[in-house]
Write a protein that holds these residues in place. Structure first.
Motif, short mmCIF file in Angstrom:
data_model
loop_
_atom_site.label_atom_id
_atom_site.label_comp_id
_atom_site.label_asym_id
_atom_site.label_seq_id
_atom_site.Cartn_x
_atom_site.Cartn_y
_atom_site.Cartn_z
N UNK A 1 0.79 -1.23 -0.13
CA UNK A 1 0.07 0.07 0.00
C UNK A 1 0.82 1.45 0.31
N UNK A 2 0.44 2.34 -0.35
CA UNK A 2 1.15 3.52 -0.56
C UNK A 2 1.57 4.06 0.97
N UNK A 3 0.60 3.85 1.69
CA UNK A 3 0.95 4.21 3.33
C UNK A 3 2.30 3.53 3.65
N UNK A 4 2.24 2.20 3.55
CA UNK A 4 3.32 1.30 4.00
C UNK A 4 4.65 1.66 3.17
N UNK A 5 4.63 1.88 2.02
CA UNK A 5 5.71 2.05 0.99
C UNK A 5 6.32 3.74 1.41
N UNK A 6 5.35 4.29 1.80
CA UNK A 6 5.81 5.83 2.35
C UNK A 6 6.45 5.39 3.96
N UNK A 7 6.23 4.58 4.54
CA UNK A 7 6.98 4.34 5.75
C UNK A 7 8.27 3.51 5.59
N UNK A 8 8.33 2.65 4.64
CA UNK A 8 9.73 2.24 4.09
C UNK A 8 10.77 3.38 3.73
N UNK A 9 10.07 4.55 2.82
CA UNK A 9 11.00 5.36 2.50
C UNK A 9 11.20 6.42 3.48
N UNK B 1 1.62 12.13 0.55
CA UNK B 1 1.83 13.11 -0.68
C UNK B 1 3.10 12.93 -1.51
N UNK B 2 4.25 13.22 -0.67
CA UNK B 2 5.40 13.20 -1.39
C UNK B 2 5.89 11.93 -2.27
N UNK B 3 5.40 10.79 -1.54
CA UNK B 3 5.60 9.56 -2.13
C UNK B 3 5.26 9.61 -3.78
N UNK B 4 4.17 10.04 -4.01
CA UNK B 4 3.41 9.84 -5.19
C UNK B 4 4.36 10.55 -6.44
N UNK B 5 5.18 11.86 -5.87
CA UNK B 5 5.93 12.52 -6.79
C UNK B 5 7.30 11.67 -6.87
N UNK B 6 7.82 10.94 -5.88
CA UNK B 6 9.03 10.34 -6.17
C UNK B 6 8.80 9.03 -7.04
N UNK B 7 7.45 8.54 -6.78
CA UNK B 7 6.98 7.29 -7.72
C UNK B 7 6.96 7.66 -9.13
N UNK B 8 6.39 9.06 -9.24
CA UNK B 8 6.43 9.37 -10.68
C UNK B 8 7.64 9.53 -11.37
N UNK B 9 8.86 9.91 -10.51
CA UNK B 9 10.17 10.32 -10.89
C UNK B 9 10.71 8.97 -11.37
N UNK B 10 10.63 7.74 -10.39
CA UNK B 10 11.33 6.56 -10.49
C UNK B 10 10.70 6.01 -11.74
#
Length: 204
Positions: free
Chosen positions: A147-155, A160-169
């Motif tokens: 889930x995005x919330x889990x991935x955000x905690x890994x990072x 909200x910032x995770x989605x920007x990083x995902x778009x970049x990668x």
């Protein structure tokens, strides 16, 4: 433990040492103001809570079931009696605790010194290598939903910032992420992004 159920919380007194029989437990460290950072995943055969029990201090992390898990609890006193009366066992425990400390230190360094882009790349490599993939021949979708919330905690970032990083990668052609499914398209490139000064990503 059911999915997302807590095994223990930060600042609680040690109640035992825990052996993971099945499932996956995530170890979560607090940082900043009301923020959480997943420092480690522990799977079958892993031991949790040793350091707090051995040095007799409160837990400095929280542990939560990432998926449904079966956990065995070993009382503190028999555990300590065993390691203090068995030299071989004592040496193995000290060695294991040293490795745990090194791994935790590396994760904290990741949070404090790496960019969000580097941390996301490292988290994806880590998840890919830890969980494995459904179909290696097709490039490999991580075998569990993330889930995005889990991935955000890994990072170690806000969702909200995770989605920007995902778009970049994703724009670099390294991953695909849809409907909580994470597919690695270019593992080597992710390793290079995560560790620009190293040729290989060190797995635990």
């Amino acid at each position: 433990l059911k999915k997302n159920e807590l095994l223990f919380k930060n600042k609680e007194k040690p109640s035992g040492i825990f052996l993971v029989e099945s499932g996956i437990i995530k170890i979560i460290s607090p940082y900043g103001k009301n923020k959480k950072f997943i420092t480690k995943l522990v799977g079958k055969g892993g031991i949790i809570g040793m350091e707090a029990a051995v040095i007799e201090r409160k837990y400095i992390t929280s542990c939560q079931a990432h998926i449904e898990s079966v956990i065995y609890k070993i009382p503190v006193e028999p555990f300590l009696k065993l390691i203090y009366t068995n030299r071989e066992c004592f040496n193995k425990i000290i060695d294991l605790m040293g490795k745990e400390l090194d791994f935790a230190r590396n994760r904290i360094v990741c949070l404090s010194q790496k960019t969000g882009k580097q941390r996301l790349a490292e988290a994806v490599v880590w998840l890919h290598d830890f969980f494995g993939v459904d179909d290696p021949a097709s490039g490999g979708t991580v075998s569990v939903a993330v889930k995005p919330s889990d991935l955000a905690e890994f990072v170690g970032t806000a969702t909200g910032n995770l989605y920007k990083l995902l778009t970049l990668i994703q724009g670099l052609g390294c991953i695909e992420y849809k409907y909580n499914k994470l597919k690695v398209l270019n593992h080597k490139k992710l390793v290079e992004i995560a560790n620009p000064d190293q040729k290989e990503f060190g797995k635990e």
